[in-house]
Structure formats: C-alpha cells, structure tokens
Scaffold this motif. Structure first.
Motif, PDB file in Angstrom:
ATOM      1  N   ILE A  77       0.854  -1.199   0.000  1.00  0.00           N
ATOM      2  CA  ILE A  77       0.000   0.000   0.000  1.00  0.00           C
ATOM      3  C   ILE A  77       0.885   1.242   0.000  1.00  0.00           C
ATOM      4  CG2 ILE A  77      -1.610   1.376   1.387  1.00  0.00           C
ATOM      5  CD1 ILE A  77      -2.900  -1.342   2.234  1.00  0.00           C
ATOM      6  N   ALA A  78       1.909   1.246   0.852  1.00  0.00           N
ATOM      7  CA  ALA A  78       2.818   2.398   0.946  1.00  0.00           C
ATOM      8  C   ALA A  78       3.525   2.658  -0.378  1.00  0.00           C
ATOM      9  CB  ALA A  78       3.842   2.175   2.060  1.00  0.00           C
ATOM     10  N   GLU A  79       3.960   1.612  -1.062  1.00  0.00           N
ATOM     11  CA  GLU A  79       4.624   1.793  -2.364  1.00  0.00           C
ATOM     12  C   GLU A  79       3.684   2.452  -3.371  1.00  0.00           C
ATOM     13  OE1 GLU A  79       7.805  -1.910  -2.307  1.00  0.00           O
ATOM     14  OE2 GLU A  79       5.738  -2.309  -2.897  1.00  0.00           O
ATOM     15  N   ASN A  80       2.418   2.052  -3.354  1.00  0.00           N
ATOM     16  CA  ASN A  80       1.447   2.652  -4.267  1.00  0.00           C
ATOM     17  C   ASN A  80       1.132   4.088  -3.880  1.00  0.00           C
ATOM     18  OD1 ASN A  80       0.307   0.712  -6.441  1.00  0.00           O
ATOM     19  ND2 ASN A  80       0.578  -0.567  -4.630  1.00  0.00           N
ATOM     20  N   LEU A  81       1.023   4.355  -2.590  1.00  0.00           N
ATOM     21  CA  LEU A  81       0.806   5.738  -2.140  1.00  0.00           C
ATOM     22  C   LEU A  81       1.966   6.628  -2.571  1.00  0.00           C
ATOM     23  CD1 LEU A  81      -0.595   5.039   1.440  1.00  0.00           C
ATOM     24  CD2 LEU A  81      -1.833   6.173  -0.438  1.00  0.00           C
ATOM     25  N   ARG A  82       3.193   6.117  -2.438  1.00  0.00           N
ATOM     26  CA  ARG A  82       4.365   6.904  -2.840  1.00  0.00           C
ATOM     27  C   ARG A  82       4.318   7.209  -4.332  1.00  0.00           C
ATOM     28  NH1 ARG A  82       8.534   6.362  -5.314  1.00  0.00           N
ATOM     29  NH2 ARG A  82       8.526   4.119  -5.441  1.00  0.00           N
ATOM     30  N   ARG A  83       3.906   6.257  -5.119  1.00  0.00           N
ATOM     31  CA  ARG A  83       3.820   6.491  -6.568  1.00  0.00           C
ATOM     32  C   ARG A  83       2.772   7.547  -6.914  1.00  0.00           C
ATOM     33  NH1 ARG A  83       6.173   1.610  -7.187  1.00  0.00           N
ATOM     34  NH2 ARG A  83       8.177   1.945  -8.189  1.00  0.00           N
ATOM     35  N   LEU A  84       1.817   7.726  -6.014  1.00  0.00           N
ATOM     36  CA  LEU A  84       0.801   8.764  -6.202  1.00  0.00           C
ATOM     37  C   LEU A  84       1.255  10.097  -5.605  1.00  0.00           C
ATOM     38  CD1 LEU A  84      -2.361   6.640  -5.329  1.00  0.00           C
ATOM     39  CD2 LEU A  84      -1.778   7.594  -7.584  1.00  0.00           C
ATOM     40  N   GLY A  85       2.488  10.149  -5.077  1.00  0.00           N
ATOM     41  CA  GLY A  85       3.004  11.379  -4.487  1.00  0.00           C
ATOM     42  C   GLY A  85       2.479  11.629  -3.086  1.00  0.00           C
ATOM     43  N   ASP A  87       3.537  10.603   0.009  1.00  0.00           N
ATOM     44  CA  ASP A  87       4.567  10.036   0.884  1.00  0.00           C
ATOM     45  C   ASP A  87       4.174  10.038   2.358  1.00  0.00           C
ATOM     46  OD1 ASP A  87       5.964   9.855  -1.489  1.00  0.00           O
ATOM     47  OD2 ASP A  87       7.790  10.779  -0.703  1.00  0.00           O
ATOM     48  N   MET A  88       3.543  11.092   2.833  1.00  0.00           N
ATOM     49  CA  MET A  88       3.194  11.154   4.255  1.00  0.00           C
ATOM     50  C   MET A  88       2.180  10.067   4.606  1.00  0.00           C
ATOM     51  SD  MET A  88       5.161  13.337   5.532  1.00  0.00           S
ATOM     52  CE  MET A  88       6.414  13.325   4.279  1.00  0.00           C
ATOM     53  N   GLU A  89       1.235   9.799   3.709  1.00  0.00           N
ATOM     54  CA  GLU A  89       0.281   8.706   3.934  1.00  0.00           C
ATOM     55  C   GLU A  89       1.005   7.365   3.906  1.00  0.00           C
ATOM     56  OE1 GLU A  89      -3.612   8.845   1.805  1.00  0.00           O
ATOM     57  OE2 GLU A  89      -2.804  10.765   1.075  1.00  0.00           O
ATOM     58  N   ALA A  90       1.994   7.235   3.018  1.00  0.00           N
ATOM     59  CA  ALA A  90       2.776   5.996   2.929  1.00  0.00           C
ATOM     60  C   ALA A  90       3.543   5.762   4.235  1.00  0.00           C
ATOM     61  CB  ALA A  90       3.739   6.064   1.748  1.00  0.00           C
ATOM     62  N   ILE A  91       4.138   6.824   4.766  1.00  0.00           N
ATOM     63  CA  ILE A  91       4.862   6.727   6.039  1.00  0.00           C
ATOM     64  C   ILE A  91       3.904   6.307   7.146  1.00  0.00           C
ATOM     65  CG2 ILE A  91       6.009   8.111   7.825  1.00  0.00           C
ATOM     66  CD1 ILE A  91       7.309   9.694   5.425  1.00  0.00           C
ATOM     67  N   GLU A  92       2.747   6.918   7.195  1.00  0.00           N
ATOM     68  CA  GLU A  92       1.755   6.589   8.220  1.00  0.00           C
ATOM     69  C   GLU A  92       1.296   5.133   8.084  1.00  0.00           C
ATOM     70  OE1 GLU A  92      -0.121   7.510  11.663  1.00  0.00           O
ATOM     71  OE2 GLU A  92       1.309   8.734  10.577  1.00  0.00           O
ATOM     72  N   ASN A  96       1.922   2.316  11.067  1.00  0.00           N
ATOM     73  CA  ASN A  96       0.802   1.590  11.666  1.00  0.00           C
ATOM     74  C   ASN A  96       0.859   0.088  11.407  1.00  0.00           C
ATOM     75  OD1 ASN A  96      -0.382   3.872  12.809  1.00  0.00           O
ATOM     76  ND2 ASN A  96      -1.454   4.370  10.915  1.00  0.00           N
ATOM     77  N   ALA A  97       1.810  -0.358  10.602  1.00  0.00           N
ATOM     78  CA  ALA A  97       1.943  -1.790  10.318  1.00  0.00           C
ATOM     79  C   ALA A  97       2.434  -2.521  11.577  1.00  0.00           C
ATOM     80  CB  ALA A  97       2.925  -1.997   9.169  1.00  0.00           C
ATOM     81  N   PRO A  98       2.073  -3.782  11.721  1.00  0.00           N
ATOM     82  CA  PRO A  98       2.490  -4.545  12.917  1.00  0.00           C
ATOM     83  C   PRO A  98       3.928  -5.059  12.806  1.00  0.00           C
ATOM     84  CG  PRO A  98       1.102  -5.901  11.526  1.00  0.00           C
ATOM     85  CD  PRO A  98       1.140  -4.532  10.888  1.00  0.00           C
ATOM     86  N   LEU A  99       4.865  -4.133  12.633  1.00  0.00           N
ATOM     87  CA  LEU A  99       6.274  -4.499  12.430  1.00  0.00           C
ATOM     88  C   LEU A  99       6.824  -5.336  13.586  1.00  0.00           C
ATOM     89  CD1 LEU A  99       7.483  -1.007  11.144  1.00  0.00           C
ATOM     90  CD2 LEU A  99       7.007  -3.016   9.737  1.00  0.00           C
ATOM     91  N   ALA A 100       6.655  -4.870  14.786  1.00  0.00           N
ATOM     92  CA  ALA A 100       7.202  -5.584  15.951  1.00  0.00           C
ATOM     93  C   ALA A 100       6.511  -6.928  16.153  1.00  0.00           C
ATOM     94  CB  ALA A 100       7.070  -4.722  17.210  1.00  0.00           C
ATOM     95  N   GLU A 101       5.193  -6.941  15.992  1.00  0.00           N
ATOM     96  CA  GLU A 101       4.428  -8.169  16.213  1.00  0.00           C
ATOM     97  C   GLU A 101       4.769  -9.250  15.188  1.00  0.00           C
ATOM     98  OE1 GLU A 101       1.918  -4.651  17.560  1.00  0.00           O
ATOM     99  OE2 GLU A 101       3.210  -5.103  15.869  1.00  0.00           O
ATOM    100  N   GLU A 102       5.113  -8.849  13.985  1.00  0.00           N
ATOM    101  CA  GLU A 102       5.365  -9.823  12.918  1.00  0.00           C
ATOM    102  C   GLU A 102       6.859 -10.096  12.684  1.00  0.00           C
ATOM    103  OE1 GLU A 102       1.289  -9.376  10.319  1.00  0.00           O
ATOM    104  OE2 GLU A 102       3.068  -8.389   9.533  1.00  0.00           O
TER     105      GLU A 102
END
Length: 167
Positions: A77-85, A87-92, A96-102
C-alpha cells in the motif's frame, strides 16, 4: 497443471495484463484465505504495474485478514501511495503496520518494510529512528517493486544528504 502463482508470474513477466486479469477473474479460491490472498496479491501487483495505484490500494485494503503478513500488505500500500506522491500517507501506513508483532514470524518481509519506511522518512527529510537502522543489516540489498536494487549504504547516503532519493 500449473498453479496460480506460477501462471500469474509468467503472465506478469510477459506484461500481459489482460490475460493476467482474466486468469485472476476465473480463479476459484473457495474458502481458502491463502488462495484468496494470493489472487488479490497478484491483482494488486498487476494494477500497480499498470500504474492503476488507487485500484491496487483498494485491492490490498480488501485483502484484510486473508493475508497472514499484514506488514507485507502495508508495504505494498505504501509503495502505491508513494507512486501517487502521497509520501506522508505511505509513512503513516508503515508506521501503523504490525512491524514488531510480525518480526519473529515474517522477518524478511518486515525487514523489507522497515527499509521502505526508512527510505521514505529520509527522502522526505524526516528523522529515521536508529532502531530501524539497527535492524537493517549492513549488507542488505532492497529490491524495489520495479526491480531496482538499493543497498543499506545507499540509504545511509540518503540520510546523510550525500545522495538524492532513489526509490
């Protein structure tokens, strides 16, 4: 018989979007969430390659609980958001992804998402948390969704201002 993943991979490499979408439309995953997730992953991948980023995002968001690794979905999702310009939504999205949990279950996919997050932060002039950088091995090579290879040293050059954004 060729499985759906092999078939879609071949059509993707041929850039035959019509045939790929047709194969996905006729696939019958039934109640198997892994198969449903795989079909929608390929659909989103095709949409992204066709620069149909909003459709890719919608498809990825619809995968929901079918996908065992939510971080992978967030990264795409973040990669697609970045392609749409967006970036702040992509960062968010990645924050919010479960990085630590996964991390323990899907380390390679989470590591890839952490690299993308660090790159997005750095390319937007934002501070990259040292713990994210510590998790990325020095010899790490990130392969973008378009096949470009970027190393951790490239990321460090971007953070230090020695290099411009390369994703």
């Amino acid at each position: 018989m060729m499985n759906i993943d092999d078939h879609c991979s071949n059509l993707y490499r041929q850039r035959d979007w019509k045939a790929l979408h047709s194969a996905l439309d006729t696939a019958s995953p039934g109640r198997d969430p892994d198969e449903r997730s795989q079909i929608e992953h390929w659909r989103a991948t095709a949409f992204s390659a066709e620069s149909r980023h909003e459709e890719a995002i919608d498809t990825l968001r619809a995968i929901g609980s079918d996908c065992r690794c939510q971080t992978r979905v967030s990264k795409k999702i973040a990669e697609n958001l970045r392609r749409l310009g967006r970036d702040m939504e992509a960062i968010e999205e990645l924050r919010n992804a479960p990085l630590a949990e996964e991390w323990d279950s899907f380390r390679a996919l989470v590591l890839d998402a952490k690299y993308v997050l660090a790159h997005l932060l750095a390319s937007n002039g934002l501070e990259v948390d040292q713990t994210i950088l510590d998790d990325i091995p020095d010899g790490y090579i990130h392969i973008t969704d378009r096949g470009q290879r970027i190393s951790k040293s490239d990321l460090m050059d971007l953070i230090s201002g020695r290099k411009k954004s390369s994703i």
